[in-house]
Design a protein around this motif. Structure first.
Motif, PDB file in Angstrom:
ATOM      1  N   ASN A  20       0.820  -1.215   0.000  1.00 35.61           N
ATOM      2  CA  ASN A  20       0.000   0.000   0.000  1.00 35.61           C
ATOM      3  C   ASN A  20       0.854   1.265   0.000  1.00 35.61           C
ATOM      4  OD1 ASN A  20      -2.606   1.328   0.186  1.00 35.61           O
ATOM      5  ND2 ASN A  20      -2.000   1.883   2.253  1.00 35.61           N
ATOM      6  N   CYS A  21       1.760   1.408   0.986  1.00 36.95           N
ATOM      7  CA  CYS A  21       2.555   2.632   1.108  1.00 36.95           C
ATOM      8  C   CYS A  21       3.998   2.461   0.664  1.00 36.95           C
ATOM      9  CB  CYS A  21       2.525   3.132   2.555  1.00 36.95           C
ATOM     10  SG  CYS A  21       3.327   2.006   3.727  1.00 36.95           S
ATOM     11  N   LYS A  22       4.401   1.225   0.290  1.00 33.47           N
ATOM     12  CA  LYS A  22       5.735   0.926  -0.245  1.00 33.47           C
ATOM     13  C   LYS A  22       6.871   1.099   0.766  1.00 33.47           C
ATOM     14  CE  LYS A  22       3.721   0.106  -4.100  1.00 33.47           C
ATOM     15  NZ  LYS A  22       3.430  -1.310  -4.435  1.00 33.47           N
ATOM     16  N   THR A  23       6.559   1.222   2.058  1.00 34.15           N
ATOM     17  CA  THR A  23       7.623   1.279   3.055  1.00 34.15           C
ATOM     18  C   THR A  23       7.988  -0.132   3.494  1.00 34.15           C
ATOM     19  OG1 THR A  23       6.009   1.518   4.841  1.00 34.15           O
ATOM     20  CG2 THR A  23       6.937   3.539   3.919  1.00 34.15           C
ATOM     21  N   SER A  24       9.136  -0.260   4.105  1.00 31.95           N
ATOM     22  CA  SER A  24       9.612  -1.578   4.507  1.00 31.95           C
ATOM     23  C   SER A  24       8.784  -2.141   5.651  1.00 31.95           C
ATOM     24  CB  SER A  24      11.077  -1.492   4.941  1.00 31.95           C
ATOM     25  OG  SER A  24      11.882  -1.095   3.873  1.00 31.95           O
ATOM     26  N   ILE A  25       8.440  -3.407   5.551  1.00 30.41           N
ATOM     27  CA  ILE A  25       7.807  -4.137   6.648  1.00 30.41           C
ATOM     28  C   ILE A  25       8.926  -4.847   7.403  1.00 30.41           C
ATOM     29  CG2 ILE A  25       6.333  -6.092   7.216  1.00 30.41           C
ATOM     30  CD1 ILE A  25       4.607  -5.328   4.794  1.00 30.41           C
ATOM     31  N   LEU A  26       9.116  -4.460   8.645  1.00 31.71           N
ATOM     32  CA  LEU A  26      10.231  -5.007   9.409  1.00 31.71           C
ATOM     33  C   LEU A  26       9.857  -6.287  10.139  1.00 31.71           C
ATOM     34  CD1 LEU A  26      11.854  -1.813  10.901  1.00 31.71           C
ATOM     35  CD2 LEU A  26      12.716  -3.250   9.079  1.00 31.71           C
ATOM     36  N   ASP A  27       8.638  -6.334  10.687  1.00 29.64           N
ATOM     37  CA  ASP A  27       8.271  -7.506  11.472  1.00 29.64           C
ATOM     38  C   ASP A  27       6.764  -7.745  11.367  1.00 29.64           C
ATOM     39  OD1 ASP A  27       8.534  -9.673  13.080  1.00 29.64           O
ATOM     40  OD2 ASP A  27       8.856  -8.584  14.933  1.00 29.64           O
ATOM     41  N   PHE A  28       5.970  -7.242  12.316  1.00 24.23           N
ATOM     42  CA  PHE A  28       4.523  -7.464  12.282  1.00 24.23           C
ATOM     43  C   PHE A  28       3.909  -6.790  11.058  1.00 24.23           C
ATOM     44  CE2 PHE A  28       3.313  -8.431  16.980  1.00 24.23           C
ATOM     45  CZ  PHE A  28       4.327  -9.367  17.046  1.00 24.23           C
ATOM     46  N   HIS A  29       2.967  -7.490  10.408  1.00 24.84           N
ATOM     47  CA  HIS A  29       2.220  -6.945   9.280  1.00 24.84           C
ATOM     48  C   HIS A  29       0.999  -7.819   9.052  1.00 24.84           C
ATOM     49  CE1 HIS A  29       4.832 -10.099   7.658  1.00 24.84           C
ATOM     50  NE2 HIS A  29       3.957 -10.247   6.666  1.00 24.84           N
ATOM     51  N   ARG A  30       0.078  -7.338   8.259  1.00 25.42           N
ATOM     52  CA  ARG A  30      -1.105  -8.136   7.916  1.00 25.42           C
ATOM     53  C   ARG A  30      -1.062  -8.473   6.429  1.00 25.42           C
ATOM     54  NH1 ARG A  30      -4.830  -9.116  11.657  1.00 25.42           N
ATOM     55  NH2 ARG A  30      -4.659  -7.936  13.622  1.00 25.42           N
ATOM     56  N   ARG A  31      -1.552  -9.698   6.147  1.00 25.18           N
ATOM     57  CA  ARG A  31      -1.432 -10.230   4.785  1.00 25.18           C
ATOM     58  C   ARG A  31      -2.694 -10.970   4.392  1.00 25.18           C
ATOM     59  NH1 ARG A  31       1.213 -14.882   2.064  1.00 25.18           N
ATOM     60  NH2 ARG A  31       2.234 -14.065   0.183  1.00 25.18           N
ATOM     61  N   CYS A  32      -3.086 -10.733   3.133  1.00 21.47           N
ATOM     62  CA  CYS A  32      -4.228 -11.474   2.600  1.00 21.47           C
ATOM     63  C   CYS A  32      -3.735 -12.839   2.121  1.00 21.47           C
ATOM     64  CB  CYS A  32      -4.873 -10.712   1.440  1.00 21.47           C
ATOM     65  SG  CYS A  32      -6.231 -11.609   0.646  1.00 21.47           S
ATOM     66  N   SER A  33      -4.265 -13.904   2.680  1.00 25.70           N
ATOM     67  CA  SER A  33      -3.820 -15.253   2.319  1.00 25.70           C
ATOM     68  C   SER A  33      -4.227 -15.634   0.900  1.00 25.70           C
ATOM     69  CB  SER A  33      -4.402 -16.282   3.306  1.00 25.70           C
ATOM     70  OG  SER A  33      -5.830 -16.231   3.287  1.00 25.70           O
ATOM     71  N   LEU A  53      -2.471 -11.711  10.733  1.00 23.90           N
ATOM     72  CA  LEU A  53      -1.333 -11.063  11.370  1.00 23.90           C
ATOM     73  C   LEU A  53      -0.130 -11.992  11.287  1.00 23.90           C
ATOM     74  CD1 LEU A  53      -0.210  -8.672  12.988  1.00 23.90           C
ATOM     75  CD2 LEU A  53      -0.926  -9.843  15.086  1.00 23.90           C
ATOM     76  N   ASN A  54       0.920 -11.545  10.600  1.00 27.41           N
ATOM     77  CA  ASN A  54       2.160 -12.309  10.441  1.00 27.41           C
ATOM     78  C   ASN A  54       3.330 -11.514  11.004  1.00 27.41           C
ATOM     79  OD1 ASN A  54       1.390 -13.717   7.151  1.00 27.41           O
ATOM     80  ND2 ASN A  54       0.674 -14.296   9.172  1.00 27.41           N
ATOM     81  N   CYS A  55       4.452 -12.191  11.209  1.00 21.26           N
ATOM     82  CA  CYS A  55       5.687 -11.511  11.585  1.00 21.26           C
ATOM     83  C   CYS A  55       6.831 -12.079  10.762  1.00 21.26           C
ATOM     84  CB  CYS A  55       5.965 -11.633  13.089  1.00 21.26           C
ATOM     85  SG  CYS A  55       6.075 -13.321  13.708  1.00 21.26           S
ATOM     86  N   CYS A  56       7.873 -11.289  10.599  1.00 19.73           N
ATOM     87  CA  CYS A  56       9.032 -11.708   9.803  1.00 19.73           C
ATOM     88  C   CYS A  56      10.035 -12.488  10.640  1.00 19.73           C
ATOM     89  CB  CYS A  56       9.731 -10.486   9.203  1.00 19.73           C
ATOM     90  SG  CYS A  56       8.693  -9.456   8.163  1.00 19.73           S
ATOM     91  N   PHE A  57      10.120 -12.167  11.934  1.00 13.99           N
ATOM     92  CA  PHE A  57      11.107 -12.778  12.810  1.00 13.99           C
ATOM     93  C   PHE A  57      10.393 -13.538  13.917  1.00 13.99           C
ATOM     94  CE2 PHE A  57      12.782  -8.396  11.792  1.00 13.99           C
ATOM     95  CZ  PHE A  57      13.419  -8.792  10.625  1.00 13.99           C
ATOM     96  N   GLU A  58      11.187 -14.193  14.734  1.00 11.79           N
ATOM     97  CA  GLU A  58      10.632 -14.810  15.936  1.00 11.79           C
ATOM     98  C   GLU A  58       9.894 -13.747  16.735  1.00 11.79           C
ATOM     99  OE1 GLU A  58      12.953 -15.947  19.612  1.00 11.79           O
ATOM    100  OE2 GLU A  58      12.877 -17.863  18.560  1.00 11.79           O
TER     101      GLU A  58
END
Length: 624
Positions: free
Chosen positions: A175-188, A233-238
């Motif tokens: 949407n805003c093209k900024t980096s997602i570092l960890d927590f984010h939401r994703r359409c499966s 709700l997903n995350c990139c890291f532990e």
């Protein structure tokens, strides 16, 4: 062929001709049986600051500032000395980075905990029971385990290869093209990603929930464009990595005396202006004292610390390496800005440089003012002008902050080698100029704000106006109030304004600066920049420049920990600009589409700093 190597030849090292009369043989070269010599015409044209005696004792080649084509393009000169700091200074700098970046980390953790609470409400369970799924494909998982096995002993006290994951598993918000570092939401279903800021804005402003997404009353966000399913709700890291990193950063800050943040007096127009030789022998504390206040700094005589390589346009033109596939037109013609109509024109490069030296008279017997910006086009400075790149870096003051490769307090250098770096320069601007203020015809850089800190060193004369960050709102109001008094494209009135600073369509003349002070009490730092002076501008300080004569400016950006919040603030302002706005295309492309953003730079810098601090006691905090 053998005559070139002995003392009897008249072959000039500069022009490679032997029919131009008397030549001067360098005694220093003769000692090593190199037999370099220069003809008198070349000495007069290319080295007017040197005498025949200078050439006899030590020729330009011996001084490492020969500007013949062969020397300018020789790869042997393309070496940058590593900026060295002591172990104690390295630890001090790491503490400084953690101190100024800790608020950003706290804010990131707070946003993640808020989103976790929302997720708990959606699921109808306690927040402590919410487990956020780590986003990993099977391929990613295999890479992860390989790294875990290979780094187990190194990372024994923190079993997680943080550095590898940042390199491999960082996405951009669709949407805003900024980096997602960890927590984010994703359409499966469609794989669309939203960062936390976008999610929170959707919930806050219902009017923004009408196109692709819809925010429900319980906080869930539905993807209306494909499936009406709730984004996961997903995350990139532990899941606990950011909170653990926050604990370590807090312990680092608590163990060190807090840095004093000084408050600037609104009536103080003083600018710190040391000499380059004094800066080389110390003075970092004085710089930091003023830099913390958001003040510009001027460093004088930076060229005294260089080899003396010429920055004349024709010298740089001769140094340019031809790109493969480059046509004759691309080599001979460049795109430039014509300052009367503020429009792009195509000019012959030789004609442009002749006008730079001699001046060109345009319509109505007024000087024609043309600006060549971000030259050379289509490639990096160091690729096309390697000798000048090394020369420029050797002139940079306060290398702790400004050095583009080794600066310990330049956050931009903390990115791993595998990550694509943002294009922070150097960039060259060559512009005509006149001392008299002409109004709409002036050769100017209109008022704007840079997303990062900036260091400018031109050879020439320029009039600067730099405004305080605290005065931005007043400056904004003045420009909106008086917008129709200004001229921009084709000398027409400025009627439609999106953002009076980011639009870059205003230049305040002396009359406007007088009215600005009368109506709003705002006064800029105004000064003339002289040959060999470097101007350091804190991020977020609006500034404008008028060329008082034809001059060359070389600009370079860096990211200091003290001004990180301003970088983030400006990035958010750029994001709110409408699609197609010049700043959206220019700045955000450089900082985000290249898969590097402020957030990513900050996270890497924090991890590296904590590792440096803990390494002196035998600990590896995060396996970076």
């Amino acid at each position: 062929r053998t005559g070139k190597k002995n003392a009897t030849s008249n072959m000039c090292h500069q022009c490679q001709k032997n029919d131009r009369g008397r030549v001067v043989l360098c005694l220093c070269c003769r000692t090593y049986r190199r037999w370099r010599r220069y003809c008198l015409p070349c000495i007069a044209r290319w080295y007017p600051h040197l005498t025949e005696g200078d050439f006899v004792n030590s020729c330009p080649s011996c001084r490492n500032n020969c500007n013949c084509k062969a020397c300018l393009r020789a790869d042997i000169f393309n070496k940058i000395d590593k900026f060295k700091v002591s172990f104690d200074d390295e630890i001090t700098f790491a503490h400084r980075i953690v101190h100024f970046l800790l608020p950003w980390l706290k804010d990131l953790h707070h946003k993640q905990m808020l989103e976790k609470s929302v997720e708990a409400t959606i699921r109808g369970i306690d927040a402590c029971k919410v487990e956020v799924q780590v986003r990993c494909t099977q391929t990613d998982e295999r890479i992860l385990w390989l790294v875990l096995l290979s780094t187990y002993e190194l990372c024994a006290n923190y079993f997680f290869p943080f550095r590898c994951l940042i390199r491999t598993f960082v996405w951009d918000s669709d949407n805003c093209k900024t980096s997602i570092l960890d927590f984010h939401r994703r359409c499966s279903s469609c794989g669309y990603d939203l960062c936390l800021s976008c999610c929170q804005e959707l919930r806050q402003y219902s009017s923004r929930s009408s196109r692709q997404f819809k925010a429900s009353n319980n906080g869930s966000i539905l993807c209306t464009s494909c499936c009406d399913r709730s984004l996961e709700l997903n995350c990139c890291f532990e899941e606990k990595l950011i909170s653990d990193l926050l604990d370590k950063a807090n312990s680092v800050v608590c163990s060190k005396t807090m840095l004093e943040v000084l408050v600037e007096s609104p009536n103080d127009n003083y600018i710190y202006c040391p000499a380059a030789r004094d800066v080389k022998n110390g003075g970092l504390d004085h710089f930091q004292h003023h830099w913390l206040k958001g003040r510009p700094v001027i460093v004088c005589d930076v060229l005294e610390l260089t080899s003396g390589l010429s920055w004349e346009p024709m010298v740089m033109w001769r140094a340019l390496r031809e790109q493969k596939g480059e046509t004759k037109k691309e080599r001979l013609f460049v795109k430039a800005l014509e300052c009367l109509t503020w429009s792009e024109i195509e000019v012959n490069i030789h004609n442009f440089f002749d006008g730079y030296s001699c001046g060109i008279v345009g319509s109505e017997d007024l000087p024609s003012l043309i600006k060549l910006k971000d030259w050379p086009e289509g490639s990096t400075f160091e690729e096309r002008l390697p000798r000048h790149h090394v020369e420029f870096i050797s002139a940079l003051p306060f290398g702790e902050y400004t050095h583009p490769i080794y600066g310990p307090l330049n956050l931009a250098v903390k990115l791993p080698e595998e990550v694509v770096k943002p294009d922070l320069g150097p960039k060259i601007c060559i512009a005509y100029g006149v001392a008299q203020e002409l109004g709409t015809r002036d050769s100017v850089t209109k008022i704007h704000s840079d997303m990062s800190d900036t260091e400018n060193g031109p050879e020439g004369g320029a009039l600067w106006d730099i405004f305080r960050r605290e005065d931005v709102s007043k400056l904004h109001d003045y420009l909106m109030k008086h917008k129709e008094e200004f001229r921009h494209y084709n000398c027409e009135q400025v009627k439609q304004v999106t953002h009076p600073i980011h639009d870059q369509c205003f230049y305040l003349t002396n009359e406007h600066k007088r009215k600005l002070k009368e109506e709003y009490g705002v006064e800029a730092w105004t000064f003339g920049q002289k040959l060999g002076e470097a101007v350091l501008i804190p991020a977020g300080c609006p500034h404008q420049v008028r060329n008082l004569k034809s001059c060359i400016k070389v600009a370079h950006n860096f990211v200091s920990p003290e001004n990180l919040n301003e970088c983030i603030k400006l990035r958010e302002e750029f994001q709110r600009l409408p699609e197609g706005h010049m700043m959206n295309e220019d700045k955000l492309e450089a900082w985000q589409s290249s898969s590097t953003a402020v957030n990513k730079i900050t996270l890497h810098a924090l991890c590296k700093a904590i590792m440096d601090i803990n390494s002196d006691c035998g600990l590896v905090a995060i396996g970076y």
